[in-house]
Write a protein that holds these residues in place. Sequence first.
Motif, mmCIF file in Angstrom:
data_model
loop_
_atom_site.group_PDB
_atom_site.id
_atom_site.type_symbol
_atom_site.label_atom_id
_atom_site.label_comp_id
_atom_site.label_asym_id
_atom_site.label_seq_id
_atom_site.Cartn_x
_atom_site.Cartn_y
_atom_site.Cartn_z
ATOM 1 N N TYR A 1 30.965 0.742 -32.411
ATOM 2 C CA TYR A 1 31.766 -0.163 -31.574
ATOM 3 C C TYR A 1 30.981 -1.431 -31.228
ATOM 4 O O TYR A 1 31.544 -2.518 -31.134
ATOM 5 N N VAL A 2 29.659 -1.293 -31.084
ATOM 6 C CA VAL A 2 28.825 -2.464 -30.783
ATOM 7 C C VAL A 2 28.826 -3.425 -31.976
ATOM 8 O O VAL A 2 28.966 -4.639 -31.829
ATOM 9 N N LYS B 1 32.178 -5.121 -32.180
ATOM 10 C CA LYS B 1 32.259 -6.142 -31.132
ATOM 11 C C LYS B 1 31.518 -7.403 -31.581
ATOM 12 O O LYS B 1 32.038 -8.517 -31.486
ATOM 13 N N ASP B 2 30.289 -7.211 -32.076
ATOM 14 C CA ASP B 2 29.486 -8.356 -32.511
ATOM 15 C C ASP B 2 30.158 -9.106 -33.659
ATOM 16 O O ASP B 2 30.146 -10.333 -33.704
ATOM 17 N N LYS C 1 33.046 -11.076 -32.234
ATOM 18 C CA LYS C 1 32.522 -12.167 -31.417
ATOM 19 C C LYS C 1 32.059 -13.323 -32.315
ATOM 20 O O LYS C 1 32.350 -14.486 -32.062
ATOM 21 N N MET D 1 33.332 -17.081 -32.333
ATOM 22 C CA MET D 1 32.389 -18.162 -32.062
ATOM 23 C C MET D 1 32.357 -19.180 -33.199
ATOM 24 O O MET D 1 32.191 -20.361 -32.978
ATOM 25 N N ASP E 1 34.973 -4.256 -24.306
ATOM 26 C CA ASP E 1 33.756 -5.034 -24.083
ATOM 27 C C ASP E 1 34.009 -6.531 -24.222
ATOM 28 O O ASP E 1 33.525 -7.330 -23.418
ATOM 29 N N GLU F 1 36.741 -8.048 -23.771
ATOM 30 C CA GLU F 1 37.538 -8.516 -22.648
ATOM 31 C C GLU F 1 36.636 -8.707 -21.430
ATOM 32 O O GLU F 1 36.714 -9.712 -20.724
ATOM 33 N N GLN F 2 35.725 -7.755 -21.227
ATOM 34 C CA GLN F 2 34.825 -7.858 -20.087
ATOM 35 C C GLN F 2 33.933 -9.090 -20.200
ATOM 36 O O GLN F 2 33.572 -9.710 -19.210
ATOM 37 N N GLU F 3 33.610 -9.461 -21.412
ATOM 38 C CA GLU F 3 32.770 -10.643 -21.612
ATOM 39 C C GLU F 3 33.585 -11.935 -21.553
ATOM 40 O O GLU F 3 33.031 -13.022 -21.708
ATOM 41 N N GLY F 4 34.908 -11.820 -21.364
ATOM 42 C CA GLY F 4 35.736 -13.017 -21.232
ATOM 43 C C GLY F 4 36.029 -13.695 -22.555
ATOM 44 O O GLY F 4 36.453 -14.841 -22.590
ATOM 45 N N ILE F 5 35.811 -12.955 -23.647
ATOM 46 C CA ILE F 5 36.010 -13.576 -24.957
ATOM 47 C C ILE F 5 37.433 -13.351 -25.465
ATOM 48 O O ILE F 5 37.990 -14.179 -26.167
ATOM 49 N N LYS G 1 39.516 -18.453 -24.274
ATOM 50 C CA LYS G 1 39.037 -19.817 -24.418
ATOM 51 C C LYS G 1 37.537 -19.793 -24.696
ATOM 52 O O LYS G 1 36.746 -19.336 -23.876
#
Lengths: 482, 482
Positions: free
Chosen positions: B14-15, B18-19, B22, B26, B59, B61-65, B78
């Motif tokens: 999952y990590v 996520k990366d 992300k 980005m 994760d 979502e928690q990071e605001g991504i 955003k």
Amino acid sequence: MFNDFKLVDDRPVYVQLKDYLKEMIMKGHLLEHQKLPSTRELSKLLSISRNTVLNAYADLEQEGIIYAVKGKGNFVGKVTTLKTPSIELNWKERLNKATLLADELDLIRQDIHWKKGMISFNSVAPEEKLFDVENFKRAFLTRMSMEGDIVLNYGYAKGYKPLIEYLLHYMEIKGVDISNKDILITNGFTEGLDILISSLAKKSGRVLCENPTHHAALKLFRLHGLEIQGIDMQDDGIDIDQVEKSLLEKDFDFAYLIPSYHNPTGIVTSSEKRNAIIQLFSKHQIPIVEDGFNEELRYSGSHLAPLMTFIGAGNSIVYISSFSKILFPGLRVGWILADKQLIHCLESMKRARTIHTSTLDQAVLYQYLQDGYFEKYLKKARSVYKKKYELARQACKQYISFKRMTGDGGLHLFIELEEGINARILLEKCYKKGVVFYPGDVFYTNGGGSNTFRLGFSRLQDEDIVRGIQIIGDTLKNDMGS
Amino acid sequence: MFNDFKLVDDRPVYVQLKDYLKEMIMKGHLLEHQKLPSTRELSKLLSISRNTVLNAYADLEQEGIIYAVKGKGNFVGKVTTLKTPSIELNWKERLNKATLLADELDLIRQDIHWKKGMISFNSVAPEEKLFDVENFKRAFLTRMSMEGDIVLNYGYAKGYKPLIEYLLHYMEIKGVDISNKDILITNGFTEGLDILISSLAKKSGRVLCENPTHHAALKLFRLHGLEIQGIDMQDDGIDIDQVEKSLLEKDFDFAYLIPSYHNPTGIVTSSEKRNAIIQLFSKHQIPIVEDGFNEELRYSGSHLAPLMTFIGAGNSIVYISSFSKILFPGLRVGWILADKQLIHCLESMKRARTIHTSTLDQAVLYQYLQDGYFEKYLKKARSVYKKKYELARQACKQYISFKRMTGDGGLHLFIELEEGINARILLEKCYKKGVVFYPGDVFYTNGGGSNTFRLGFSRLQDEDIVRGIQIIGDTLKNDMGS
């Protein structure tokens, strides 16, 4: 003699006996060629096994401190303990100004003495009870079993390769273009900043930074004799008009900025302002040192990319960070991410000064990150700190009549009182009631901030956060005539 | 899109997912408000469990991504990835002379490139196969279970208290009068020396040292712009007449001496000469920096006390050492033992520069020493190195026609060839035959030593020591026209 031997710690008895005898010889209580008691005698006298005495004598003989004569026993060897008349130098006279200044600027020594049972808002270090010691042990054992001998021998000045790779990727995921960039591992953020400042030529001899700003950075600027131009902080970051004016008026060697969870104000620079900052400094060809120290401690709001993501393949930003505010500050590991050529030169400086950063620290940190423990821990830490953060904010609103409170995340809040109220006098009064906090003036570039203070909440219990803030608020209301 | 996701390492899936997401966001491959695949779709597409996808999304979502809209799914948040036109600074132009000099003096970069299978006499690092990894692990686990949370949090700039106490006692047993003295823990010997030099006022701007001497010290002297006065080495230590003459002619800020197993010559200063040195420097009120780095690696001869034991309660000697040449160099732990007042000031400098030395390194080292493993290990290491030392000496005598060979212990020998023979040319020729060593000129203060070289034997197999020395000897005889 001999019967004053005592076991003083947990080390093996023979080692302690050896040290005891060595000390007696060194101090001249036993003289050259003097015969030592036989192993049998000494074991009886001290009620220890004869083997212990044999081991101690064997070690002393190997160290050349005693010698054995067959059939005669053991004798004290030649040990020069001759003392020349000792001289006393006045060391203070021999030190340079920067060192005396470092002593003078050493905040820890000026701290009001904390006593047990007090509520201290001084610390912005992580709460150690949160530390994930078990997984840290696991990471250590994993790494040691894979390459314990390598971890314990000399490493590279640039850093432990797997960690560098990991961090490059970590920064890439944050949106940084890592082509033509490289990483140097340092002993925490502070060494990173010091090595950089030590390496830059003093052209204008001037640095631009937020005002207030991180006091360890301010201290380094002062020790390096830089002229400091502080720019006021607005709620969404540095005052960009002031920046523009300063850049038009004067030249600067570099700017130092903390765009996320700024120390001490806790302000997060908005994404519009980040963009404007980059535009402005690029135009003037001034490099920016970006301090990413607290970036991970975001509790709400949208994601914000480091300044460095805005420059693409450009090389005008030097990003310095560490995990010390989240993970384990006792491990001194930080990093500089910057232009490849620059890192190459900084690496030589690093090698000249400290050879390299502890390989053990780097390797265990790498394994901990690699095993995914960091993600899990970060989630836990965030949820604990977020709760404390909200509690502290709420209590400040309720109890302290401030002019401004800032802090968008991280481990502290920053309070600005009405003009004319001296936070150090408030601190003195609160100290008597068992509460201490960090006076804000130490973060200011220009002697300002006498009406400000910082509240670090990370290591306090919930009830102490509320009680401490209430005491500060009550003291402000009742004892300060305001 | 999405189906190029690959597992790249051992971290939880999952990590890594996520990366991956992300990074896509980005880099702008996924745009703001774009809908992400449902967790069910993505789990099917990537053949991973739905839970994994849920965890990754949570994760992000928690990071605001990303953000979730109830009943509609997950959307990209955003993320400012706006790139301004990137600028290129010329960093070399912005660096100061010392930094460019550090780069130039960086020996590692000048080293002849070592290839696998070669016999290298370059290293004087300890043999890692000797490392006592099991007991080191034990010491780690013991310390962690006692105070893991403390070890992992911020410590004191001066160092880890139990280690300081241990080292004070350790030096007392060696005969040092520790009253009015104190210890500062540093990131190895090199940081200790650098902090000291950085703190001393430049009065004469001159340092006196042995010639040749330790190149890392020489490098620091040069980086700090000191004028270096080298004094020739005799078989029992520095040439005392030359010292006397120099002290009468000029003033010096300090002297730097390595009385035991001197680097690079391996010479041990005799006890008479130690006494004479102290007398002379005391008379002229010049402080001595004593480098104790190799003191423990004594194989024969009588015990020799550090210079510091000779000054009694005086304060004119600054003793800097580490266990890096015996124990674990990967742990960066060294110490300065000196006048209490001086240490107090150096501590402020240390705090300003690197906060403190890794608590983990210090705490584990302390436990290792405290448990008596050091004594045992030292015995083993000494016996292994002694054998190699004797073998190397014997082989040099047999195969190399030298003018002088020195080395009374430690991990290396130093060879002086007949005048006019260039060791670097010899090195080039030996390199072709698979043997490398350290040219001696880098240790000289005045451009001398072209006919010298250092042979480090600690990390070589017995047969390679003999074979390598034989190759050097044969090359010298046959290919150098001597």
